[in-house]
Scaffold this motif. Structure first.
Motif, PDB file in Angstrom:
ATOM      1  N   TRP A 322       0.931  -1.166  -0.314  1.00  0.00           N
ATOM      2  CA  TRP A 322      -0.538  -0.544   0.081  1.00  0.00           C
ATOM      3  C   TRP A 322       0.531   1.364   0.116  1.00  0.00           C
ATOM      4  N   ILE A 323       1.553   1.055   0.536  1.00  0.00           N
ATOM      5  CA  ILE A 323       3.088   2.277   0.674  1.00  0.00           C
ATOM      6  C   ILE A 323       3.184   2.667  -0.821  1.00  0.00           C
ATOM      7  N   LEU A 324       3.702   1.553  -1.493  1.00  0.00           N
ATOM      8  CA  LEU A 324       4.664   1.643  -2.753  1.00  0.00           C
ATOM      9  C   LEU A 324       3.535   2.376  -4.043  1.00  0.00           C
ATOM     10  N   ILE A 325       1.974   1.333  -3.386  1.00  0.00           N
ATOM     11  CA  ILE A 325       0.604   2.546  -4.728  1.00  0.00           C
ATOM     12  C   ILE A 325       1.035   3.307  -4.388  1.00  0.00           C
ATOM     13  N   LEU A 326       0.246   3.663  -2.791  1.00  0.00           N
ATOM     14  CA  LEU A 326      -0.332   5.618  -3.009  1.00  0.00           C
ATOM     15  C   LEU A 326       1.313   6.030  -3.021  1.00  0.00           C
ATOM     16  N   GLY A 327       2.406   5.659  -3.102  1.00  0.00           N
ATOM     17  CA  GLY A 327       3.221   6.183  -2.965  1.00  0.00           C
ATOM     18  C   GLY A 327       3.519   6.460  -5.020  1.00  0.00           C
ATOM     19  N   LEU A 328       3.162   5.264  -5.814  1.00  0.00           N
ATOM     20  CA  LEU A 328       2.651   5.981  -7.070  1.00  0.00           C
ATOM     21  C   LEU A 328       2.123   6.803  -6.686  1.00  0.00           C
ATOM     22  N   ILE A 329       0.643   6.483  -6.715  1.00  0.00           N
ATOM     23  CA  ILE A 329      -0.236   8.268  -7.068  1.00  0.00           C
ATOM     24  C   ILE A 329      -0.121   9.342  -6.219  1.00  0.00           C
ATOM     25  N   PHE A 330       0.522   9.484  -5.262  1.00  0.00           N
ATOM     26  CA  PHE A 330       1.288  10.422  -5.396  1.00  0.00           C
ATOM     27  C   PHE A 330       1.424  11.490  -5.864  1.00  0.00           C
ATOM     28  N   SER A 331       3.293  11.103  -6.668  1.00  0.00           N
ATOM     29  CA  SER A 331       3.570  11.195  -7.455  1.00  0.00           C
ATOM     30  C   SER A 331       3.311  11.654  -8.308  1.00  0.00           C
ATOM     31  N   SER A 332       1.836  11.087  -8.562  1.00  0.00           N
ATOM     32  CA  SER A 332       1.162  10.824 -10.322  1.00  0.00           C
ATOM     33  C   SER A 332       0.494  12.855  -9.340  1.00  0.00           C
ATOM     34  N   TYR A 333      -0.318  12.982  -8.844  1.00  0.00           N
ATOM     35  CA  TYR A 333      -1.124  14.203  -7.948  1.00  0.00           C
ATOM     36  C   TYR A 333       0.393  15.401  -8.179  1.00  0.00           C
ATOM     37  N   ASN A 334       1.459  14.996  -7.777  1.00  0.00           N
ATOM     38  CA  ASN A 334       2.088  15.538  -7.087  1.00  0.00           C
ATOM     39  C   ASN A 334       2.903  16.312  -8.643  1.00  0.00           C
ATOM     40  N   PHE A 335       2.541  15.568  -9.664  1.00  0.00           N
ATOM     41  CA  PHE A 335       3.828  15.710 -10.726  1.00  0.00           C
ATOM     42  C   PHE A 335       2.814  16.870 -11.435  1.00  0.00           C
ATOM     43  N   VAL A 336       1.330  16.794 -11.677  1.00  0.00           N
ATOM     44  CA  VAL A 336      -0.064  17.193 -12.160  1.00  0.00           C
ATOM     45  C   VAL A 336       0.125  18.257 -11.965  1.00  0.00           C
ATOM     46  N   ARG A 337       0.138  18.294 -10.537  1.00  0.00           N
ATOM     47  CA  ARG A 337       0.239  19.709  -9.397  1.00  0.00           C
ATOM     48  C   ARG A 337       1.452  20.601 -10.380  1.00  0.00           C
ATOM     49  N   GLU A 338       2.804  20.572 -10.030  1.00  0.00           N
ATOM     50  CA  GLU A 338       3.831  20.484 -10.653  1.00  0.00           C
ATOM     51  C   GLU A 338       4.455  21.076 -11.970  1.00  0.00           C
ATOM     52  N   ILE A 339       3.774  20.221 -13.012  1.00  0.00           N
ATOM     53  CA  ILE A 339       3.250  21.046 -15.198  1.00  0.00           C
ATOM     54  C   ILE A 339       2.892  21.624 -14.904  1.00  0.00           C
ATOM     55  N   SER A 340       1.028  21.674 -13.891  1.00  0.00           N
ATOM     56  CA  SER A 340       0.940  22.918 -13.989  1.00  0.00           C
ATOM     57  C   SER A 340       0.762  24.327 -13.757  1.00  0.00           C
ATOM     58  N   LEU A 341       2.158  24.480 -13.131  1.00  0.00           N
ATOM     59  CA  LEU A 341       2.648  25.929 -12.715  1.00  0.00           C
ATOM     60  C   LEU A 341       3.618  26.039 -13.036  1.00  0.00           C
ATOM     61  N   GLN A 342       3.870  25.080 -14.706  1.00  0.00           N
ATOM     62  CA  GLN A 342       5.421  25.787 -15.536  1.00  0.00           C
ATOM     63  C   GLN A 342       5.426  27.220 -16.195  1.00  0.00           C
ATOM     64  N   GLU A 343       6.097  27.723 -16.415  1.00  0.00           N
ATOM     65  CA  GLU A 343       6.611  28.329 -17.349  1.00  0.00           C
ATOM     66  C   GLU A 343       5.768  28.318 -18.778  1.00  0.00           C
ATOM     67  N   PRO A 344       4.658  29.486 -19.236  1.00  0.00           N
ATOM     68  CA  PRO A 344       5.023  31.140 -18.168  1.00  0.00           C
ATOM     69  C   PRO A 344       4.054  31.082 -17.269  1.00  0.00           C
ATOM     70  N   SER A 345       4.463  31.681 -16.721  1.00  0.00           N
ATOM     71  CA  SER A 345       2.933  32.298 -15.911  1.00  0.00           C
ATOM     72  C   SER A 345       1.901  33.386 -16.245  1.00  0.00           C
ATOM     73  N   HIS A 346       1.069  33.267 -15.282  1.00  0.00           N
ATOM     74  CA  HIS A 346       0.225  34.802 -16.592  1.00  0.00           C
ATOM     75  C   HIS A 346       0.469  36.038 -16.430  1.00  0.00           C
ATOM     76  N   GLU A 347       1.629  36.545 -14.970  1.00  0.00           N
ATOM     77  CA  GLU A 347       2.377  37.744 -14.887  1.00  0.00           C
ATOM     78  C   GLU A 347       3.551  37.656 -16.340  1.00  0.00           C
ATOM     79  N   LEU A 348       4.099  36.183 -16.407  1.00  0.00           N
ATOM     80  CA  LEU A 348       4.912  36.609 -17.036  1.00  0.00           C
ATOM     81  C   LEU A 348       4.864  36.898 -18.528  1.00  0.00           C
ATOM     82  N   TYR A 349       3.999  36.257 -18.851  1.00  0.00           N
ATOM     83  CA  TYR A 349       2.698  36.040 -20.632  1.00  0.00           C
ATOM     84  C   TYR A 349       2.623  38.061 -20.442  1.00  0.00           C
ATOM     85  N   LEU A 350       1.339  38.586 -19.733  1.00  0.00           N
ATOM     86  CA  LEU A 350       1.088  39.858 -19.494  1.00  0.00           C
ATOM     87  C   LEU A 350       2.669  41.205 -19.726  1.00  0.00           C
ATOM     88  N   ALA A 351       3.324  40.676 -19.462  1.00  0.00           N
ATOM     89  CA  ALA A 351       4.809  41.431 -19.569  1.00  0.00           C
ATOM     90  C   ALA A 351       5.732  41.485 -20.838  1.00  0.00           C
TER      91      ALA A 351
END
Length: 471
Positions: A322-351
């Motif tokens: 269960w640690i390994l299964i939940l770890g895989l799911i958490f890694s996926s969730y964490n990566f989805v969140r990180e990739i959604s924050l990739q540049e360019p940000s809205h502020e950089l685009y505006l500038a």
């Protein structure tokens, strides 16, 4: 009942894939495209449309147009028939589903147990590399599908695979190297070295066609001496890698290898492939993306091994699983969140959009080189540097001047570099101030900008400052 069960599995895999790949764009606040690749292909496709394929006027303030031709040409063609947003956000999901099906067919042809095959697909869908490749159009989106199709047709002994081996070098010589090594291992396994010699000749011919003109005209490209540490950091998604593999997948893969080793040399093909991948990654860290396909299979074997095996402590076995299964799911969730924050940000685009309207000429903009492609495409300005190092002019000397300008507090030295490269604007972001470049408010170039009389802040928002240099 078996048909119903199989049908339900297919529906589940399709639904899971679509949801996972849609998430980064659905939760992305800025509304901009994810990462630099879409912006690079948008601009280069327009360059091809204008028939200016000898020289890139914006990258590095001007450089040879020495990019691998396939991706820009494909994107340019797609732009003629499809809306830009569909190409960047929808087409990759379709290609991801097709790639997943090809991976299933390859495993099936290699006589992989159905349960292992099915579990491999689920683990692959949840892996950061798969999400990275197919959630938005990037360098790996099309070539990944082509590599999978090539090896499926090779296994099926279909002659079309030879055509694909010829096409692969047009995406980059490194992909040809990867496919040649894998084809060699498979040919040895199948005792068909004659077939490999044909593939080798086809690939060499294609490599000559693609790269001989650049080599004869520009010579060998200067290799970067400054980005090695950054590349190796990207191997693991849990440590901040852009598209690295999950540590939990590695642990499951170790269990899978342990199980396969019970049969010793029966799985020699897998061991050799894994070793070759590890060697290749030292030279091309981005190949970690393709290693994830092999690791998803090994991780599936490992998970089934844990489920079926008997441990001295049943509690520890279940807890480990269960640690390994939940770890895989958490890694996926964490990566989805990180990739959604990739540049360019809205502020950089505006500038950058402001700068495009503020000055219609293509003056040079200095900033962190990871913003270089955004400066080219969004602001329509020349950058000082970007992440495309192949055949970049005076690459390492330019990087030395780049670092000097960022960190010097000597106004005369800074001015000499600014004049040397004809820099007109400087862009400073909050990320640059908070660790990407500096850690102190008065460090290096920040001190010069805030104390010098030759610099005028013409735009700012919560994330970005744009400075104009008075001449």
């Amino acid at each position: 009942m078996m048909f119903t069960k199989s049908y339900a599995r297919v529906i589940f895999l399709i639904a899971l894939t679509i949801v996972i790949l849609l998430l980064p764009n659905l939760i992305r606040i800025s509304g901009t495209y994810i990462g630099e690749d879409p912006y690079f292909y948008i601009r280069v496709a327009d360059t091809i449309k204008d028939d200016n394929i000898e020289y890139d006027e914006l990258s590095y303030s001007g450089r040879p147009f020495a990019y691998s031709p396939a991706q820009p040409l494909i994107f340019s063609y797609l732009k003629k028939v499809l809306p830009e947003q569909m190409i960047i956000n929808i087409i990759p999901i379709i290609l991801g589903l097709i790639s997943l099906y090809l991976f299933y067919l390859i495993l099936k042809e290699l006589k992989v147990e159905p349960n292992v095959n099915y579990l491999s697909l689920i683990i692959l869908i949840l892996s950061p590399p798969f999400i990275y490749i197919f959630s938005s159009y990037n360098t790996f989106t099309v070539i990944t599908l082509i590599i999978l199709l090539t090896f499926y047709l090779l296994i099926k002994k279909n002659m079309v695979s030879y055509l694909l081996f010829f096409i692969i070098p047009f995406f980059g010589y490194q992909y040809s190297l990867l496919t040649l090594i894998l084809a060699l291992v498979y040919s040895i396994k199948e005792k068909n070295t004659k077939g490999f010699y044909i593939i080798l000749l086809i690939s060499l011919l294609s490599l000559l066609i693609v790269y001989l003109p650049s080599l004869s005209k520009y010579g060998l490209s200067e290799s970067s001496k400054f980005d090695k540490a950054l590349k190796y950091k990207s191997l693991f998604s849990d440590l901040g890698g852009e598209a690295g593999i999950s540590i939990f997948m590695i642990f499951l893969s170790l269990f899978g290898l342990s199980y396969l080793w019970k049969s010793k040399y029966k799985h020699f093909f897998i061991y050799v492939t894994l070793i070759l991948f590890i060697i290749l990654i030292f030279y091309y860290p981005s190949f970690i993306i393709y290693l994830s396909f092999l690791l998803s299979f090994l991780a599936a074997v490992g998970m089934i091994y844990i489920i079926r095996s008997k441990w001295e402590s049943e509690t520890i076995r279940k807890l480990t699983m269960w640690i390994l299964i939940l770890g895989l799911i958490f890694s996926s969730y964490n990566f989805v969140r990180e990739i959604s924050l990739q540049e360019p940000s809205h502020e950089l685009y505006l500038a950058l959009n402001f700068l495009r309207g503020y000055d219609s000429s293509q003056n040079v903009v200095f900033s962190h080189y990871s913003y270089g492609i955004f400066i080219n495409t969004i602001a329509n300005k020349k950058n000082f540097m970007d992440t495309k190092f192949l055949y970049a002019p005076n690459l390492n000397k330019r990087y030395q001047d780049y670092m000097t300008l960022l960190y010097t507090r000597n106004a005369d030295l800074a001015e000499s570099i600014i004049n040397k490269y004809e820099i007109k604007y400087i862009i400073i972001t909050k990320k640059m101030k908070q660790g990407l470049v500096w850690n102190q408010e008065d460090e290096g170039l920040l001190f010069i900008l805030n104390t010098g009389k030759s610099y005028n802040k013409i735009y700012y928002n919560d994330e970005v400052e744009v400075w104009r240099i008075r001449k």
